[in-house]
Design an enzyme around this catalytic site. Structure first.
Site, PDB file in Angstrom:
ATOM      1  N   GLY A  35       5.189  17.006   4.110  1.00  0.00           N
ATOM      2  CA  GLY A  35       6.225  17.049   5.130  1.00  0.00           C
ATOM      3  C   GLY A  35       7.557  17.597   4.656  1.00  0.00           C
ATOM      4  N   GLY A  43      15.572  -1.553 -28.383  1.00  0.00           N
ATOM      5  CA  GLY A  43      16.094  -2.055 -27.113  1.00  0.00           C
ATOM      6  C   GLY A  43      16.696  -0.874 -26.401  1.00  0.00           C
ATOM      7  N   THR A  44      15.888  -0.232 -25.541  1.00  0.00           N
ATOM      8  CA  THR A  44      16.352   1.050 -24.989  1.00  0.00           C
ATOM      9  C   THR A  44      17.409   0.884 -23.911  1.00  0.00           C
ATOM     10  OG1 THR A  44      14.410   1.098 -23.571  1.00  0.00           O
ATOM     11  CG2 THR A  44      14.312   2.365 -25.611  1.00  0.00           C
ATOM     12  N   CYS A 101      11.008  -3.014 -26.483  1.00  0.00           N
ATOM     13  CA  CYS A 101      10.924  -4.197 -25.622  1.00  0.00           C
ATOM     14  C   CYS A 101      11.774  -4.102 -24.362  1.00  0.00           C
ATOM     15  CB  CYS A 101      11.320  -5.433 -26.405  1.00  0.00           C
ATOM     16  SG  CYS A 101      13.026  -5.420 -26.950  1.00  0.00           S
ATOM     17  N   ARG A 110      13.729 -13.878 -24.289  1.00  0.00           N
ATOM     18  CA  ARG A 110      15.201 -13.924 -24.252  1.00  0.00           C
ATOM     19  C   ARG A 110      15.626 -15.377 -24.152  1.00  0.00           C
ATOM     20  NH1 ARG A 110      13.720  -9.850 -20.515  1.00  0.00           N
ATOM     21  NH2 ARG A 110      14.702  -7.808 -20.894  1.00  0.00           N
ATOM     22  N   LYS A 115      -1.164  25.030  -3.264  1.00  0.00           N
ATOM     23  CA  LYS A 115      -1.872  25.619  -2.130  1.00  0.00           C
ATOM     24  C   LYS A 115      -2.425  26.989  -2.494  1.00  0.00           C
ATOM     25  CE  LYS A 115       0.049  24.100   1.655  1.00  0.00           C
ATOM     26  NZ  LYS A 115       1.242  24.043   2.518  1.00  0.00           N
ATOM     27  N   ARG A 140      -7.134  20.233  -1.845  1.00  0.00           N
ATOM     28  CA  ARG A 140      -6.418  19.700  -3.007  1.00  0.00           C
ATOM     29  C   ARG A 140      -7.065  18.370  -3.367  1.00  0.00           C
ATOM     30  NH1 ARG A 140      -1.284  18.847   0.783  1.00  0.00           N
ATOM     31  NH2 ARG A 140      -2.030  17.089   1.947  1.00  0.00           N
ATOM     32  N   TYR A 192       3.552  -1.093 -30.899  1.00  0.00           N
ATOM     33  CA  TYR A 192       3.345  -1.710 -29.580  1.00  0.00           C
ATOM     34  C   TYR A 192       4.499  -1.426 -28.639  1.00  0.00           C
ATOM     35  CZ  TYR A 192       6.738  -5.346 -30.841  1.00  0.00           C
ATOM     36  OH  TYR A 192       7.887  -6.004 -31.182  1.00  0.00           O
ATOM     37  N   ARG A 208       3.341  29.869   4.529  1.00  0.00           N
ATOM     38  CA  ARG A 208       3.148  28.484   4.110  1.00  0.00           C
ATOM     39  C   ARG A 208       3.792  28.256   2.744  1.00  0.00           C
ATOM     40  NH1 ARG A 208      -3.169  27.570   4.050  1.00  0.00           N
ATOM     41  NH2 ARG A 208      -2.523  25.437   4.538  1.00  0.00           N
ATOM     42  N   MET A 229       8.211  20.624   2.989  1.00  0.00           N
ATOM     43  CA  MET A 229       8.407  22.050   3.140  1.00  0.00           C
ATOM     44  C   MET A 229       7.532  22.476   4.310  1.00  0.00           C
ATOM     45  SD  MET A 229      10.002  22.400   0.114  1.00  0.00           S
ATOM     46  CE  MET A 229       9.748  24.017  -0.526  1.00  0.00           C
ATOM     47  N   HIS A 268       2.334  11.730   8.911  1.00  0.00           N
ATOM     48  CA  HIS A 268       3.351  11.600   7.859  1.00  0.00           C
ATOM     49  C   HIS A 268       3.406  10.192   7.289  1.00  0.00           C
ATOM     50  CE1 HIS A 268       7.476  10.835   6.416  1.00  0.00           C
ATOM     51  NE2 HIS A 268       7.282  11.996   5.823  1.00  0.00           N
ATOM     52  N   SER A 298      12.496  -3.519 -33.218  1.00  0.00           N
ATOM     53  CA  SER A 298      12.116  -3.414 -31.814  1.00  0.00           C
ATOM     54  C   SER A 298      13.225  -2.642 -31.117  1.00  0.00           C
ATOM     55  CB  SER A 298      11.944  -4.802 -31.196  1.00  0.00           C
ATOM     56  OG  SER A 298      11.618  -4.657 -29.837  1.00  0.00           O
TER      57      SER A 298
HETATM   58  P1  ADP Z   1       1.539  21.472   4.957  1.00  0.00           P
HETATM   59  O1  ADP Z   1       1.750  21.742   3.533  1.00  0.00           O
HETATM   60  O2  ADP Z   1       2.705  20.836   5.629  1.00  0.00           O
HETATM   61  O3  ADP Z   1       0.230  20.826   5.233  1.00  0.00           O
HETATM   62  P2  ADP Z   1       0.311  23.946   5.748  1.00  0.00           P
HETATM   63  O4  ADP Z   1       0.775  25.224   5.169  1.00  0.00           O
HETATM   64  O5  ADP Z   1      -0.948  23.419   5.187  1.00  0.00           O
HETATM   65  O6  ADP Z   1       1.488  22.899   5.654  1.00  0.00           O
HETATM   66  O7  ADP Z   1       0.198  24.248   7.294  1.00  0.00           O
HETATM   67  C1  ADP Z   1       0.367  23.361   8.364  1.00  0.00           C
HETATM   68  C2  ADP Z   1      -0.824  23.457   9.289  1.00  0.00           C
HETATM   69  O8  ADP Z   1      -1.041  24.787   9.734  1.00  0.00           O
HETATM   70  C3  ADP Z   1      -2.102  23.018   8.619  1.00  0.00           C
HETATM   71  O9  ADP Z   1      -2.865  22.257   9.519  1.00  0.00           O
HETATM   72  C4  ADP Z   1      -2.802  24.306   8.318  1.00  0.00           C
HETATM   73  O10 ADP Z   1      -4.211  24.162   8.310  1.00  0.00           O
HETATM   74  C5  ADP Z   1      -2.365  25.201   9.453  1.00  0.00           C
HETATM   75  N1  ADP Z   1      -2.394  26.600   9.025  1.00  0.00           N
HETATM   76  C6  ADP Z   1      -1.694  27.155   8.029  1.00  0.00           C
HETATM   77  N2  ADP Z   1      -1.995  28.460   7.878  1.00  0.00           N
HETATM   78  C7  ADP Z   1      -2.911  28.751   8.822  1.00  0.00           C
HETATM   79  C8  ADP Z   1      -3.624  29.923   9.174  1.00  0.00           C
HETATM   80  N3  ADP Z   1      -3.462  31.059   8.517  1.00  0.00           N
HETATM   81  N4  ADP Z   1      -4.506  29.851  10.181  1.00  0.00           N
HETATM   82  C9  ADP Z   1      -4.677  28.692  10.832  1.00  0.00           C
HETATM   83  N5  ADP Z   1      -4.033  27.547  10.564  1.00  0.00           N
HETATM   84  C10 ADP Z   1      -3.156  27.567   9.565  1.00  0.00           C
HETATM   85 MG    MG Z   2      -1.454  21.443   4.654  1.00  0.00          MG
END
Ligand code: ADP
Ligand code: MG
Ligand code: MG
Length: 878
Positions: free
Chosen positions: A102, A767-768, A832, A562, A23, A337, A852, A93, A104, A455, A765
Site C-alpha cells: 500500500g 551494557g549497550t 546484557c 538489577r 516485483k 513473491r 552469550y 508499477r 507505493m 490493506h 558484560s
Molecule cells: P501493489 O504492489 O500495490 O500490489 P501492483 O503493481 O501489484 O501494486 O498492482 C496493483 C493491481 O493491479 C494488482 O492487482 C495487479 O495485479 C494489477 N495489475 C498491475 N499491472 C497489471 C497489468 N499489466 N495487467 C493487469 N493487471 C495489472
Molecule cells: Mg501487487
C-alpha cells in the site's frame, strides 16, 4: 558501454532484487520458468537513485531508453502505444526490493486518450470495457501521478450509481461511463489548470517519475522506519502491457496464496473477482468470491491456475503470494513473491517444507523471521472463558492472536488513548496507510470491508497484530463514533474482544492464556535452533516470576539481575532511605543490616529457579537520590519516622541532587564512597549461594558484576572488598563454592582500556544502553525529543538504543573483545542490554565472538533463533 537502466523481463532473469526490485525480479523469473505473464520491462532501482541525484528529474538518455523499450513491447505484442490500431496499454508499477504494502501505487490502463479509447471500443466491440478502463486510468493518474485525493472522483461514481439505483460498479452502462470520463476530465482541468495529458509518452514519463517520487513520501518513510528498510535501496518501476480482467464475464482478477497464510495449512487459499481489475480486490471495494467460483465458471483456466501454482512452489521452494488476471478466458500471472504469513503459519510451513524435502533444517531455521517470532508467544483466549462467551459478529480471521480493548474510531484516537495507558481496539470501515500508527497502538483491529488481502489484513499480519476484517455485520459511523451490530449501538466506552484465529468478535473482556511452546512445531524448530547456535542465551531477570518465565523459554542463566529494583518494595524502601540519610558509617551499617536478609532471600529464590545455571548479579547502579521521596508529604512522613526534621531530610536530598545524574555518583562510584553497601550486597549474594548449595546439594554459580567501571584501579578497589567479604564467608562454610567477579563495559574509556581491565576481570558484560549513551553523548531520557528530526532528515535510519550502532559503538565492542582477550585468554564475554534481544545486533555479537547475550524473558526464544541464524549464515558464507 554505458550502464543499462532498463531491462525487458525476458533479459532480466538472475539480475536480482537489488537491481530489479521484488516485483521486477519476480516477473523476470516467472518469464524464465514459463509462467504466462504480460510482457514489459523494468526500470532499475539504480535509475531511482539517479533520478534523485539529478535533482528529481529523469535524465534525457533515460527518457530515450524508456521510449526504445516501449518500441520493443510494441513489437512483442503487435500493439501500438497511442496508435490508431490495436492500442497498447500498460500498467506502471512500483516495486522496491522488499514489498511495501500500500505504500507505493500502481497506475493501470496507461496509454488511453480520446482517440485510443474509441479504437479499443471498436476493436473489442466492447464500449463499456473501453470506457471503464479509461475512467479508471484518469482516476488513478490523478490520484497517484498527481497526488490528488480520489474522493471527488469516487463521489461522482457513487452519485451516478445512487441516481440510477445501481449497487455494483459493473452495472454502470457504457454511455454513463462516457459521461463520467467527461466529468473526470473537466474536474482534472479545473483542479490543475491544464488538460488531461493525451500524449501517452507524456503520461508514461509522469507516471514513472511519480513512482520514483513516492519512494520519498511520508507513508513510505514511516513504513521503512518500522521495518528497517534503508532509504538508499530505492524502488524500481515496472512497465507492463495490460491484461484486462474487466472485459466481461469470462474475465476477472484475483489473488492467491499457495498455502494458507493464517495457519500454514497446505491448501491453496485464493479469491476471485469476475469482471474486475486488480485494484478492486486490493482496495477492498468489492468483496471477492471463493476461488471455487473460477472452477465452476472456467474449469480449464482453473486447472492451469492450480498447475502453475504447483510449479511456482516447487521453483521457489516457499509459499507464494500471487496476483492473476483472466482476460477472455486466458490466464496471466502478474506478480509472485514469498507470501507474508503469521508467525504460526511460518513455523508450520517451514517444518512442512522440510518434510516435503524442499528445504533442509538449516534453511527452515533461516526461514523464520526473528523479529516477529515473539508473536508466537502471543496470548490466546482462555478456552473455558471463551466457551462461555457468545460472539456478536464474525469477520475474516486476518491477523494472529487475541486482543481486547475499548473502541477507538480513528488512528489518532487510538494512538492518543494508547499513550494514556488505555487498551483500545481500532475500528475502521477499511484501513489505509495513514492508519498504520493507530494499528501499532491498538490491541486489535476490526474492519467492516475488505478480504484477506485488504490493506488491514496484510499490514496486521506483517506486524503480528490481531485483526478481524470484512466484518460486514458491523456498520461504522465515523462521525458519531459508533459501531452498530444487529441494531445494537456500541460507543468508545464499550469493550470488544477479537479472536484473530477465528474472526469472531465478542462483547466484553475474555481472559487470555499463553500458548504451549514445548511441543509440536515450536519444539521441533527450537531443537534445530539449539543444534545450530554457538552463542548462549541468558535472561535479564530480577524477580522469580521473570526467572521462571525465562527458563520456560530456554534461558541458560541470568545475565543481569538489577538489584536496585529489589529495594523499591514498601518495607524495603524505608530501610534504604534510612541508609541513604545516615549521618555516620555506623548508622549506615545498621540500616544495611536490615536490608541484607531481604536481599539474601531474593537471591536464594533466583538460585533455586536457575538450578545451578550462572546467575549474574549487578551491584547497586543508580544514583542514591532516585530512592528518596519528592513529595512534601512523603518527606515529612520520612522525617518523622527516622527522627529527623523535614529541614534535615531536605538538606540531604539537596546534597544528593545532581545536574547530570546519568554521569554522576552512581555505579561502582557508590562502592568507592560507601564500601559497606558493596559489602552488604556481596554478603547477601554469597550467603544465599551457600544456603542454596547446601539445600540442593548442587553448587550455585554466582557472578558479581561491578557496573560503570572506567579504570582498572577502580575495579581492583571494589574487587578487593568483594573478595575479602566473600572468601571469609566461603571459608567458614566449608564449601568449595566458586564465584566470579567481572565488570560491565559501558563507558568508552573502559572499552579503550579493556586490556588493562581484563587483568582484574573474569568477565565482561557490555551494557549497550550506557555505552551507546556515552559514545553518542545522547541522554537516553531526552533523546526521543530530537531523534525524530534525525530520522526525517535521514541522518539516522534506526534507533541506536534498539539496534546496536555497529559502525560506532560496535567498533568499541569489537575492540574491547580483542583487547580483553589479549591479556586474559579465559575472559568470558556477554551483553546484557536491550540490543541483546534484537536480531541484527545478535548477528553482530555472534561475529564479534561473544559467549552469550542476555535479554528480557520474552525475547529469549527470539535471541536463540537469531543466534542460530547468525551461526548458519556464517557457515553458508564460508
Ligand atoms: P501493489 O504492489 O500495490 O500490489 P501492483 O503493481 O501489484 O501494486 O498492482 C496493483 C493491481 O493491479 C494488482 O492487482 C495487479 O495485479 C494489477 N495489475 C498491475 N499491472 C497489471 C497489468 N499489466 N495487467 C493487469 N493487471 C495489472
Ligand atoms: Mg501487487
Ligand atoms: Mg548501565
Amino acid at each position: 558501454m554505458s550502464k543499462q537502466y532498463v531491462f525487458h523481463f525476458k533479459e532480466a532473469y538472475g539480475l536480482g532484487k537489488e537491481l530489479l526490485g521484488g516485483k521486477g525480479a519476480g516477473l523476470a523469473e516467472m518469464t524464465h520458468i514459463g509462467v504466462p505473464i504480460p510482457q514489459g520491462f523494468t526500470i532499475t532501482t539504480e535509475a531511482c537513485n539517479l533520478y534523485y541525484e539529478s535533482g528529481k528529474k529523469l535524465p534525457e538518455f533515460l527518457v530515450k531508453d524508456v521510449k526504445d523499450a516501449i518500441k520493443v513491447v510494441e513489437k512483442e505484442t503487435g500493439k501500438n502505444f497511442g496508435g490508431n490500431k490495436n492500442p497498447l496499454l500498460v500498467s506502471v508499477r512500483s516495486g522496491a526490493r522488499v514489498s511495501m504494502p500500500g505504500m507505493m501505487d500502481t497506475i493501470l490502463n496507461l496509454g488511453l486518450n480520446d482517440t485510443t479509447v474509441e479504437v479499443l471500443a471498436k476493436e473489442t466491440s466492447n464500449e463499456r470495457f473501453a470506457y471503464d478502463s479509461y475512467r479508471r486510468f484518469i482516476l488513478m493518474f490523478t490520484n497517484i501521478a498527481k497526488g490528488h485525493p480520489r474522493t471527488a472522483m469516487d463521489k461522482m461514481l457513487e452519485e451516478l450509481k445512487e441516481e440510477k439505483g445501481y449497487k455494483l460498479d459493473t452495472e454502470v452502462k457504457a454511455d454513463e461511463l462516457k459521461e463520467l470520463v467527461k466529468k473526470y476530465k473537466q474536474y482534472y482541468k479545473e483542479t490543475f489548470k491544464e488538460d488531461f495529458p493525451s500524449d501517452p509518452y507524456v503520461q508514461l514519463m509522469e507516471a514513472v517519475t511519480a513512482v520514483f517520487r513516492s519512494w520519498d513520501n511520508p507513508r513510505a518513510n514511516v513504513y521503512r522506519m518500522m521495518n528497517n528498510i534503508p532509504y538508499s535501496w530505492g524502488t524500481a518501476v515496472n512497465v507492463q502491457s495490460m491484461a484486462f480482467g474487466n472485459k466481461g464475464e469470462t474475465s476477472g482478477t484475483g489473488v492467491a496464496f499457495s498455502r494458507n497464510p493464517g495457519t500454514g495449512e497446505k491448501v491453496v487459499s485464493a479469491e476471485y473477482l469476475p469482471n474486475a481489475q486488480g485494484e478492486d480486490v486490493v482496495a477492498g471495494i468489492r468483496t471477492p468470491l471463493h476461488i471455487d467460483e473460477l472452477q465452476k465458471r472456467m474449469p480449464d483456466v482453473y486447472k492451469q491456475f492450480m498447475d502453475t501454482i504447483k510449479l511456482m512452489e516447487k521453483h521457489y521452494r516457499d509459499m507464494q503470494d500471487m496476483e492473476f488476471t483472466v482476460e477472455d478466458g486466458k490466464l496471466y500471472f502478474l506478480q509472485t513473491r514469498n507470501g507474508k504469513r503469521t508467525p504460526a503459519a511460518a513455523l508450520k510451513i517451514a517444518c512442512d517444507l522440510v518434510d516435503e524435502g524442499l528445504i533442509d533444517e538449516k534453511e527452515a531455521v533461516l526461514r523464520i523471521d526473528a523479529m516477529s517470532f515473539d508473536k508466537l508467544l502471543l496470548p490466546a483466549f482462555d478456552k473455558d472463558d471463551l466457551a462461555k462467551a457468545t460472539p456478536i459478529a464474525t469477520g475474516l480471521a486476518a491477523g494472529p492472536g487475541a486482543g481486547t480493548g475499548k473502541l477507538a474510531f480513528t488512528a489518532e484516537e487510538a494512538e492518543e488513548r494508547h499513550a494514556n495507558g488505555e487498551k483500545v481496539v481500532l475500528v475502521r470501515a477499511e484501513t489505509s496507510p495513514e492508519d498504520i500508527v493507530g494499528m501499532v497502538a491498538a490491541e486489535a483491529v476490526l474492519t467492516m470491508r475488505g478480504g484477506m488481502t485488504s490493506h488491514a489484513a496484510v499490514v496486521a499480519r506483517g506486524m503480528g497484530k490481531c485483526c478481524v476484517c470484512g466484518c460486514s455485520e458491523a456498520v461504522i459511523d465515523e462521525e458519531k463514533r459508533t459501531v452498530t451490530i444487529n441494531g445494537k449501538v456500541y460507543t468508545d466506552q464499550d469493550v470488544f474482544s477479537l479472536d484473530g484465529s477465528t474472526g469472531k468478535v465478542y462483547l466484553g473482556t475474555i481472559k487470555t492464556v499463553m500458548p504451549d511452546l514445548t511441543s509440536g512445531y515450536f519444539g521441533r524448530l527450537m531443537k534445530w535452533v539449539d543444534e545450530n547456535r554457538t552463542l548462549k542465551v541468558r535472561t535479564n531477570a530480577d524477580t522469580p516470576r521473570d526467572a521462571k518465565q525465562a527458563r520456560e523459554f530456554g534461558a541458560q542463566g541470568i545475565g543481569l539481575c538489577r538489584t536496585e529494583h529489589m529495594f523499591f518494595d514498601k518495607d524495603r524502601i524505608f530501610s534504604m532511605r534510612k541508609m541513604i540519610l545516615a549521618d555516620t558509617k555506623e548508622q549506615r551499617e545498621a540500616a544495611l543490616a536490615e536490608l541484607e536478609p531481604m536481599q539474601q532471600k531474593d537471591f536464594e529464590d533466583l538460585y533455586e529457579i536457575m538450578e545451578g545455571l550462572n546467575v549474574n548479579v549487578r551491584l547497586l547502579d543508580p544514583p542514591l537520590h532516585e530512592f528518596l521521596p519528592q513529595e512534601e508529604s512523603l518527606i515529612e512522613e520520612l522525617a518523622n519516622a527516622i527522627g529527623k526534621t523535614v529541614e534535615q531530610v531536605k538538606d540531604r536530598i539537596g546534597e544528593l541532587h545532581e545536574a547530570n545524574p546519568m554521569m554522576g555518583h552512581r555505579g561502582c562510584r557508590l562502592a568507592v564512597t560507601y564500601p559497606e553497601i558493596c559489602k552488604m550486597q556481596t554478603t547477601a549474594i554469597i550467603k544465599a549461594a551457600i544456603n542454596v548449595s547446601k539445600k540442593t546439594g548442587k553448587l550455585v554459580k554466582p557472578e558479581i558484576m561491578v557496573p560503570l567501571v572506567l579504570e582498572v584501579k577502580e575495579l581492583k578497589f571494589v574487587k578487593n572488598i568483594i573478595c575479602a567479604t566473600a572468601d571469609k564467608l566461603i571459608a567458614e562454610s566449608g564449601l568449595n563454592l566458586k564465584y566470579h567477579v567481572g565488570t560491565m563495559i559501558e563507558i568508552p574509556r573502559a572499552a579503550l582500556l579493556a586490556d588493562e581491565i581484563a587483568q582484574e576481570a573474569e568477565f565482561f558484560s557490555f551494557g549497550t544502553n550506557d555505552l551507546t549513551q556515552m559514545t553518542f553523548g545522547f541522554s537516553r531520557d531526552d533523546v526521543t525529543k530530537f531523534l525524530p528530526d534525525y530520522y526525517s532528515n535521514k541522518i539516522f535510519e534506526e534507533d541506536p538504543f534498539k539496534t546496536l550502532d555497529q559502525n560506532g559503538v560496535g567498533k568499541l565492542v569489537d575492540m574491547a573483545v580483542k583487547l580483553g582477550r589479549s591479556t586474559n585468554k579465559h575472559l568470558h564475554i556477554g551483553v546484557c542490554c536491550e540490543t541483546g534481544g534484537e536480531a541484527k545486533s545478535i548477528e553482530f555479537y555472534h561475529k564479534a565472538g561473544l559467549d552469550y547475550v542476555s535479554c528480557s524473558p520474552f525475547r529469549v526464544p527470539v535471541a536463540r533463533l537469531a543466534a542460530a541464524q547468525a551461526a548458519i549464515k556464517e557457515k553458508l558464507a564460508k
